[in-house]
Each structure stands twice: as structure tokens, then as C-alpha cells.
Design a protein around this motif. Sequence first.
Motif, PDB file in Angstrom:
ATOM      1  N   GLY A 109     -21.771 -50.404 -27.662  1.00 24.50           N
ATOM      2  CA  GLY A 109     -22.895 -51.295 -27.757  1.00 24.50           C
ATOM      3  C   GLY A 109     -22.252 -52.641 -28.204  1.00 24.50           C
ATOM      4  N   GLN A 110     -22.655 -53.632 -27.536  1.00 24.59           N
ATOM      5  CA  GLN A 110     -22.053 -55.098 -27.882  1.00 24.59           C
ATOM      6  C   GLN A 110     -22.116 -55.528 -29.122  1.00 24.59           C
ATOM      7  OE1 GLN A 110     -23.035 -58.002 -24.850  1.00 24.59           O
ATOM      8  NE2 GLN A 110     -22.013 -59.865 -26.078  1.00 24.59           N
ATOM      9  N   LYS A 111     -23.525 -55.338 -29.715  1.00 23.81           N
ATOM     10  CA  LYS A 111     -23.800 -55.796 -31.035  1.00 23.81           C
ATOM     11  C   LYS A 111     -23.045 -55.160 -32.314  1.00 23.81           C
ATOM     12  CE  LYS A 111     -28.478 -57.332 -30.377  1.00 23.81           C
ATOM     13  NZ  LYS A 111     -29.987 -57.343 -30.483  1.00 23.81           N
ATOM     14  N   THR A 112     -22.716 -53.600 -31.912  1.00 30.23           N
ATOM     15  CA  THR A 112     -21.960 -52.898 -32.791  1.00 30.23           C
ATOM     16  C   THR A 112     -20.474 -53.503 -32.918  1.00 30.23           C
ATOM     17  OG1 THR A 112     -23.553 -51.078 -32.409  1.00 30.23           O
ATOM     18  CG2 THR A 112     -21.076 -50.617 -33.466  1.00 30.23           C
ATOM     19  N   ALA A 118     -16.584 -59.112 -36.697  1.00 29.58           N
ATOM     20  CA  ALA A 118     -16.987 -60.058 -37.863  1.00 29.58           C
ATOM     21  C   ALA A 118     -16.492 -59.615 -39.218  1.00 29.58           C
ATOM     22  CB  ALA A 118     -18.348 -60.390 -37.866  1.00 29.58           C
ATOM     23  N   ARG A 119     -16.677 -58.307 -39.422  1.00 28.77           N
ATOM     24  CA  ARG A 119     -16.499 -57.533 -41.045  1.00 28.77           C
ATOM     25  C   ARG A 119     -15.002 -57.410 -41.012  1.00 28.77           C
ATOM     26  NH1 ARG A 119     -19.458 -52.164 -42.392  1.00 28.77           N
ATOM     27  NH2 ARG A 119     -18.266 -52.793 -44.329  1.00 28.77           N
ATOM     28  N   LEU A 120     -14.227 -57.373 -39.986  1.00 30.20           N
ATOM     29  CA  LEU A 120     -12.501 -57.123 -39.987  1.00 30.20           C
ATOM     30  C   LEU A 120     -12.181 -58.453 -40.375  1.00 30.20           C
ATOM     31  CD1 LEU A 120     -11.976 -54.596 -37.191  1.00 30.20           C
ATOM     32  CD2 LEU A 120     -11.800 -53.987 -39.467  1.00 30.20           C
ATOM     33  N   PHE A 156      -5.465 -57.206 -31.862  1.00 29.72           N
ATOM     34  CA  PHE A 156      -6.488 -56.241 -32.045  1.00 29.72           C
ATOM     35  C   PHE A 156      -7.446 -56.830 -30.756  1.00 29.72           C
ATOM     36  CE2 PHE A 156     -11.082 -55.514 -33.316  1.00 29.72           C
ATOM     37  CZ  PHE A 156     -10.733 -53.892 -33.597  1.00 29.72           C
ATOM     38  N   TRP A 157      -7.785 -55.637 -29.845  1.00 29.98           N
ATOM     39  CA  TRP A 157      -8.408 -55.798 -28.689  1.00 29.98           C
ATOM     40  C   TRP A 157      -9.864 -55.309 -28.708  1.00 29.98           C
ATOM     41  CZ3 TRP A 157      -7.788 -53.702 -22.928  1.00 29.98           C
ATOM     42  CH2 TRP A 157      -8.077 -54.637 -22.214  1.00 29.98           C
ATOM     43  N   ALA A 158     -10.963 -55.909 -29.057  1.00 26.49           N
ATOM     44  CA  ALA A 158     -12.583 -55.238 -28.932  1.00 26.49           C
ATOM     45  C   ALA A 158     -12.996 -55.304 -27.641  1.00 26.49           C
ATOM     46  CB  ALA A 158     -13.130 -55.985 -30.051  1.00 26.49           C
ATOM     47  N   VAL A 159     -13.418 -53.919 -27.124  1.00 26.82           N
ATOM     48  CA  VAL A 159     -13.775 -53.919 -25.911  1.00 26.82           C
ATOM     49  C   VAL A 159     -15.113 -53.112 -25.929  1.00 26.82           C
ATOM     50  CG1 VAL A 159     -13.263 -53.074 -23.498  1.00 26.82           C
ATOM     51  CG2 VAL A 159     -11.529 -54.073 -24.877  1.00 26.82           C
ATOM     52  N   CYS A 160     -16.044 -53.493 -25.172  1.00 23.11           N
ATOM     53  CA  CYS A 160     -17.462 -52.694 -24.972  1.00 23.11           C
ATOM     54  C   CYS A 160     -17.616 -53.002 -23.478  1.00 23.11           C
ATOM     55  CB  CYS A 160     -18.545 -53.196 -25.855  1.00 23.11           C
ATOM     56  SG  CYS A 160     -19.234 -54.802 -25.366  1.00 23.11           S
ATOM     57  N   PRO A 161     -18.483 -52.284 -22.946  1.00 28.02           N
ATOM     58  CA  PRO A 161     -18.917 -52.426 -21.382  1.00 28.02           C
ATOM     59  C   PRO A 161     -19.224 -53.924 -21.050  1.00 28.02           C
ATOM     60  CG  PRO A 161     -19.665 -50.407 -22.076  1.00 28.02           C
ATOM     61  CD  PRO A 161     -19.466 -51.190 -23.561  1.00 28.02           C
ATOM     62  N   ALA A 162     -20.081 -54.585 -21.827  1.00 29.38           N
ATOM     63  CA  ALA A 162     -20.543 -55.745 -21.375  1.00 29.38           C
ATOM     64  C   ALA A 162     -19.651 -56.942 -22.005  1.00 29.38           C
ATOM     65  CB  ALA A 162     -21.966 -56.082 -21.988  1.00 29.38           C
TER      66      ALA A 162
END
Length: 204
Positions: A109-112, A118-120, A156-162
Motif C-alpha cells: 500500500g502507498q499510504k503505508t 515519514a517516520r524514518l 534507501f529505496w521505498a517501492v510499492c506498486p503505485a
Amino acid sequence: HRSLLKIPIQPWEEAAWARGLKMGLIRLEGYFFRVGSGKRSPLSFFVRNAQDLYVGLRRESVTQAATYVQLITDYGYPRSHVRFETRWMDVAVYEEDGQVLIYAENKAGQKTLEKLCARLAAEFRSGVPAVDLEGRGIDDALMKAHHIWTNRPRYFWAVCPASRASYEVRYLRPMGFTLDPVPELPDRLEWSPQAECNRYSFHS
């Protein structure tokens, strides 16, 4: 499947899986698949309940494998340097000396994912509390912060489907870090250890 109705397979994921299967980066074994060399046992596409019945699709696993393939086929990192599920990280790119260059984290999920980033970026500037990685109910951001502090990735690379977001990890005194957004990850031709000789320097 309901999870695919909620979060459909994206074109980039489909293309990465096609390349991965063709190049042998992903190997299918029934309900399971193997990716790279970071995890010896096969991974399941599905989640099992307490009765050991398959009850749902692990949507994140589709994105995770596609991320692994993209780091090799799109960014040019040698497959021997890219690991799947290694040292508690979803996907990682290692340098010649064994240090972690890129830590990729996947969420369905994108929101997750956005909340995690944001927390990191905000909560671990002064330090990273100790955590028992074998324990249950561990706060997800704390766990990922521990992975970052322990493995010291440059990116750090943050990846989700969208969506996806790239960050440079900036380590702070005395024992903290934050994430600084960058336009894109470096590909192999852009990256050189000489250009990043201050990898472990701390910032105030």
C-alpha cells in the motif's frame, strides 16, 4: 483475487517479472518462487492461516521480486551484488567490499509506505532504540530503522506498486540518521566509491 482487485498488478511489475523469468532471475515452483541468491528457501505467493490453508495473496511479494529485477536490468547492478531478503532487508545492493549501497523496502500500500518513510526521516535523528528482531509485535518503523543503522546503506529505496521514492541516508551525531529525498537512485555507471568517499562521515 480480492487483493489484486484492490491493488492491481502494475505495468512495471508485469514487465519486470517477464524480464526476470526470461533471464532466470525469478524461477517458479508451483505456488512458490525463487529469486536471486539472498534467500535459499522458496517463497510463497500466498498467505496461510493457522490451519495451514492458503487464504490470501502476498501482494507485496510481487512488488518485491519486481524490485529485485529492476535493480539488475534497469539500474545495471550485477546480479551477484543484488540480494533478495538478506540481513532482514527486502532487497539490497552490495558494493565490492560487502557494504550495503542500497536498501530497498517494499509495501503493498502507498499510504503505508509513505507513513513509514515519514517516520524514518523524523523519529530516529537522536538514536535507534535496541530491538529484538525475533520478537512479535515489533513496531515496523523501529524495525526498519534498526536495519538501516545496522547495515549502513547509502541509499534507501521505498517501492510499492503505485509509487516509489529514493532517499540518501544521512547519519547524524551521536547515533542517529535521517532520510534526504533524492530524484533517483544512482545506476551502476553513475556510482563510484571514489565519488562517495565520505560514506561514513557524520553530519551535525
